[in-house]
Design a protein around this motif. Structure first.
Motif, PDB file in Angstrom:
ATOM      1  N   GLY A   1       0.775  -1.233   0.000  1.00 10.37           N
ATOM      2  CA  GLY A   1       0.000   0.000   0.000  1.00 10.37           C
ATOM      3  C   GLY A   1       0.803   1.277   0.000  1.00 10.37           C
ATOM      4  O   GLY A   1       0.246   2.367  -0.161  1.00 10.37           O
ATOM      5  N   ALA A   2       2.129   1.187   0.216  1.00 14.18           N
ATOM      6  CA  ALA A   2       2.945   2.401   0.205  1.00 14.18           C
ATOM      7  C   ALA A   2       2.844   3.086  -1.155  1.00 14.18           C
ATOM      8  O   ALA A   2       2.786   2.428  -2.201  1.00 14.18           O
ATOM      9  N   ASP A   3       2.814   4.416  -1.146  1.00 20.02           N
ATOM     10  CA  ASP A   3       2.765   5.173  -2.396  1.00 20.02           C
ATOM     11  C   ASP A   3       4.141   5.368  -3.005  1.00 20.02           C
ATOM     12  O   ASP A   3       4.276   5.473  -4.226  1.00 20.02           O
ATOM     13  N   GLN A   4       5.156   5.413  -2.157  1.00 21.74           N
ATOM     14  CA  GLN A   4       6.529   5.470  -2.646  1.00 21.74           C
ATOM     15  C   GLN A   4       7.451   4.938  -1.557  1.00 21.74           C
ATOM     16  O   GLN A   4       7.094   4.891  -0.383  1.00 21.74           O
ATOM     17  N   VAL A   5       8.645   4.518  -1.984  1.00 24.02           N
ATOM     18  CA  VAL A   5       9.636   3.977  -1.060  1.00 24.02           C
ATOM     19  C   VAL A   5      10.932   4.744  -1.231  1.00 24.02           C
ATOM     20  O   VAL A   5      11.392   4.965  -2.353  1.00 24.02           O
ATOM     21  N   VAL A   6      11.513   5.151  -0.119  1.00 27.30           N
ATOM     22  CA  VAL A   6      12.830   5.783  -0.102  1.00 27.30           C
ATOM     23  C   VAL A   6      13.779   4.833   0.615  1.00 27.30           C
ATOM     24  O   VAL A   6      13.467   4.355   1.717  1.00 27.30           O
ATOM     25  N   GLY A   7      14.910   4.532   0.003  1.00 32.29           N
ATOM     26  CA  GLY A   7      15.880   3.643   0.622  1.00 32.29           C
ATOM     27  C   GLY A   7      16.389   4.209   1.936  1.00 32.29           C
ATOM     28  O   GLY A   7      16.587   5.420   2.068  1.00 32.29           O
ATOM     29  N   ARG A   8      16.601   3.348   2.914  1.00 30.68           N
ATOM     30  CA  ARG A   8      17.008   3.846   4.228  1.00 30.68           C
ATOM     31  C   ARG A   8      18.380   4.503   4.213  1.00 30.68           C
ATOM     32  O   ARG A   8      18.701   5.260   5.133  1.00 30.68           O
ATOM     33  N   ASP A   9      19.179   4.235   3.185  1.00 32.95           N
ATOM     34  CA  ASP A   9      20.491   4.872   3.076  1.00 32.95           C
ATOM     35  C   ASP A   9      20.481   6.063   2.111  1.00 32.95           C
ATOM     36  O   ASP A   9      21.516   6.662   1.845  1.00 32.95           O
ATOM     37  N   GLU A  10      19.301   6.396   1.593  1.00 37.59           N
ATOM     38  CA  GLU A  10      19.186   7.508   0.659  1.00 37.59           C
ATOM     39  C   GLU A  10      18.914   8.815   1.408  1.00 37.59           C
ATOM     40  O   GLU A  10      18.512   8.816   2.578  1.00 37.59           O
ATOM     41  N   ASP A  11      19.100   9.933   0.707  1.00 41.53           N
ATOM     42  CA  ASP A  11      18.878  11.259   1.275  1.00 41.53           C
ATOM     43  C   ASP A  11      17.373  11.548   1.270  1.00 41.53           C
ATOM     44  O   ASP A  11      16.776  11.770   0.216  1.00 41.53           O
ATOM     45  N   LEU A  12      16.768  11.556   2.445  1.00 45.39           N
ATOM     46  CA  LEU A  12      15.323  11.733   2.528  1.00 45.39           C
ATOM     47  C   LEU A  12      14.899  13.114   2.053  1.00 45.39           C
ATOM     48  O   LEU A  12      13.899  13.255   1.335  1.00 45.39           O
ATOM     49  N   VAL A  13      15.656  14.131   2.411  1.00 47.68           N
ATOM     50  CA  VAL A  13      15.302  15.505   2.024  1.00 47.68           C
ATOM     51  C   VAL A  13      15.405  15.661   0.512  1.00 47.68           C
ATOM     52  O   VAL A  13      14.546  16.300  -0.125  1.00 47.68           O
ATOM     53  N   ALA A  14      16.428  15.088  -0.093  1.00 48.32           N
ATOM     54  CA  ALA A  14      16.585  15.170  -1.547  1.00 48.32           C
ATOM     55  C   ALA A  14      15.429  14.482  -2.260  1.00 48.32           C
ATOM     56  O   ALA A  14      15.000  14.919  -3.341  1.00 48.32           O
ATOM     57  N   ASN A  15      14.920  13.409  -1.686  1.00 51.53           N
ATOM     58  CA  ASN A  15      13.824  12.667  -2.304  1.00 51.53           C
ATOM     59  C   ASN A  15      12.474  13.336  -2.117  1.00 51.53           C
ATOM     60  O   ASN A  15      11.647  13.342  -3.042  1.00 51.53           O
ATOM     61  N   LEU A  16      12.230  13.902  -0.931  1.00 50.29           N
ATOM     62  CA  LEU A  16      10.907  14.442  -0.632  1.00 50.29           C
ATOM     63  C   LEU A  16      10.850  15.967  -0.662  1.00 50.29           C
ATOM     64  O   LEU A  16       9.782  16.542  -0.891  1.00 50.29           O
ATOM     65  N   GLY A  17      11.973  16.601  -0.425  1.00 53.59           N
ATOM     66  CA  GLY A  17      11.983  18.050  -0.300  1.00 53.59           C
ATOM     67  C   GLY A  17      11.691  18.482   1.123  1.00 53.59           C
ATOM     68  O   GLY A  17      11.069  17.750   1.896  1.00 53.59           O
ATOM     69  N   LYS A  18      12.109  19.664   1.473  1.00 52.77           N
ATOM     70  CA  LYS A  18      11.858  20.166   2.817  1.00 52.77           C
ATOM     71  C   LYS A  18      10.385  20.544   2.988  1.00 52.77           C
ATOM     72  O   LYS A  18       9.736  20.999   2.057  1.00 52.77           O
ATOM     73  N   GLU A  19       9.889  20.318   4.184  1.00 52.19           N
ATOM     74  CA  GLU A  19       8.548  20.737   4.588  1.00 52.19           C
ATOM     75  C   GLU A  19       7.459  20.250   3.618  1.00 52.19           C
ATOM     76  O   GLU A  19       6.659  21.014   3.098  1.00 52.19           O
ATOM     77  N   THR A  20       7.462  18.921   3.420  1.00 54.16           N
ATOM     78  CA  THR A  20       6.483  18.303   2.512  1.00 54.16           C
ATOM     79  C   THR A  20       5.597  17.268   3.207  1.00 54.16           C
ATOM     80  O   THR A  20       4.677  16.734   2.585  1.00 54.16           O
ATOM     81  N   VAL A  21       5.882  16.984   4.466  1.00 60.02           N
ATOM     82  CA  VAL A  21       5.253  15.859   5.160  1.00 60.02           C
ATOM     83  C   VAL A  21       4.468  16.356   6.377  1.00 60.02           C
ATOM     84  O   VAL A  21       4.941  17.229   7.109  1.00 60.02           O
ATOM     85  N   ASN A  22       3.290  15.794   6.596  1.00 66.87           N
ATOM     86  CA  ASN A  22       2.463  16.189   7.738  1.00 66.87           C
ATOM     87  C   ASN A  22       2.854  15.480   9.027  1.00 66.87           C
ATOM     88  O   ASN A  22       2.798  16.069  10.111  1.00 66.87           O
ATOM     89  N   ALA A  23       3.207  14.188   8.910  1.00 67.65           N
ATOM     90  CA  ALA A  23       3.506  13.407  10.115  1.00 67.65           C
ATOM     91  C   ALA A  23       4.610  12.397   9.827  1.00 67.65           C
ATOM     92  O   ALA A  23       4.659  11.798   8.744  1.00 67.65           O
ATOM     93  N   ALA A  24       5.495  12.217  10.807  1.00 69.51           N
ATOM     94  CA  ALA A  24       6.552  11.209  10.739  1.00 69.51           C
ATOM     95  C   ALA A  24       6.268  10.150  11.791  1.00 69.51           C
ATOM     96  O   ALA A  24       6.076  10.465  12.969  1.00 69.51           O
TER      97      ALA A  24
END
Length: 357
Positions: free
Chosen positions: A229-252
């Motif tokens: 059901g995940a909409d996208q996957v980011v590798g745990r060793d990847e740069d999360l900010v580069a993938n999602l951008g700053k201030e794009t997420v409501n909840a962690a």
């Protein structure tokens, strides 16, 4: 009866399979359960190795096989109270009620049930207090166990016992995180440790709420997480900010902590929420307090669960709104092998222990 007892904090040698354990007797208000399946959870491993001790400063993996020499017995349980040995662990339990104590209707005998893993009966339902099933009292790693009747839930569904055994700890933890963070439909949620028991549960439960889910996990598990059901996957060793951008997420929704913690705050929007219920990557993190207050973030530490969390979980099961992944099963006497595979992080979903008849 047969069962596994923990005889002290440490390595796998502290787990002993026994065939001469006494069958528990249910007290007033309790039920006796013939256990059919239990599953492997971080909380059982963390308790075994003494990871909850404040003297331990590294992630679970560094001591998961041999324990931590630095752990202090006085605070090595999750509640900070010394554990009583020997202890039958097992935060998860699926089975059938075999007998009842005084004050419990005999009509309950025969019900297929799961047990709320965070028990409130034994602390008189005081706020933010509870016992963990398999920690402050004996749990599900044996042929029989007992639990408060009011916290033992009949479940009507077409699931197998193995599937039901995946629910209590991992899924209630995940639902508790989402409940505390008040995740709503249309919100963007990022979930760490998404291939594990709690993480994969959080993916399903967040999608059930209508959220957009970014899962963080090993890249080799991306296909299964997308199917989950995940909409996208980011590798745990990847740069999360580069993938999602700053201030794009409501909840962690975090069960990892460790070095990846600062990036979670960077991707949160102003007014975002951070909820945590684990620190498998390390309990000590770097926090720039300016990020916390200048972005008006809200932090939730999530252990205690309101009653509605487990009640809702049972309703989701009975309505067919979620379905677990049973990655592999082991007989109870192979608990050490089961925990070793769990610690390898090579699977998606849950490992279940089948209890001998």
């Amino acid at each position: 009866m047969k069962g596994v007892v923990l005889v002290g904090h440490g390595g796998f040698d502290k787990l002993e399979f026994r065939t001469d354990l006494p069958v528990p007797t249910p007290a007033a208000g309790e039920v006796l359960i013939r256990v059919s399946a239990a599953s492997v959870n971080n909380t059982d491993i963390n308790t075994r190795i003494g990871w909850y001790s404040k003297a331990v400063t590294s992630g679970t993996d560094s001591g998961a096989r041999q324990g931590f020499a630095s752990a202090q017995n006085d605070d090595a349980s999750w509640s900070g109270v010394p554990l009583v040995f020997p202890r039958i662990q097992g935060a998860d339990c699926c089975g059938h009620i075999a007998a009842v104590g005084e004050g419990v209707s005999p009509d309950r005998i025969g019900e297929r049930v799961i047990v709320r893993n965070l028990l409130r009966t034994y602390v008189d339902y005081r706020p933010f207090e509870c016992w963990t099933f398999g920690s402050e009292c004996d749990g599900g790693f044996a042929q029989y166990t007992k639990a408060p009747s009011r916290e033992t839930f009949k479940v009507d569904c077409d699931w197998s016992d193995n599937e039901l055994a995946t629910m209590p700890c991992a899924y209630s933890t995940a639902e508790g995180l989402l409940h505390r963070a008040n995740v709503q439909a249309g919100e963007h949620v990022v979930i760490t440790g998404a291939s594990g028991g709690v993480g994969s549960a959080a993916v399903q439960l967040a999608k059930r709420r209508g959220a957009y889910v970014t899962a963080i996990a090993g890249r080799e598990k991306a296909r299964l997480l997308l199917e989950l059901g995940a909409d996208q996957v980011v590798g745990r060793d990847e740069d999360l900010v580069a993938n999602l951008g700053k201030e794009t997420v409501n909840a962690a929704i975090d069960v990892a902590a460790g070095p990846g913690f600062p990036a979670l705050l960077d991707v949160l929007k102003k007014g975002g929420r951070y909820a945590v219920a684990g620190a498998i990557a390390g309990p000590l993190v770097e926090l720039d307090i300016r990020t916390l207050y200048l972005k008006d973030l809200t932090f939730f530490g999530c252990t205690f669960q309101e009653d509605i969390v487990f009640e809702n979980l049972v309703s989701y099961i009975e309505r067919g709104e979620i379905r677990p992944i049973v990655a592999k099963t082991y007989p109870l006497e192979q608990i050490a092998k089961a925990q070793q595979e769990f610690l390898s992080k090579s699977i998606v979903g849950k490992i279940v222990l089948e209890i001998p008849a």
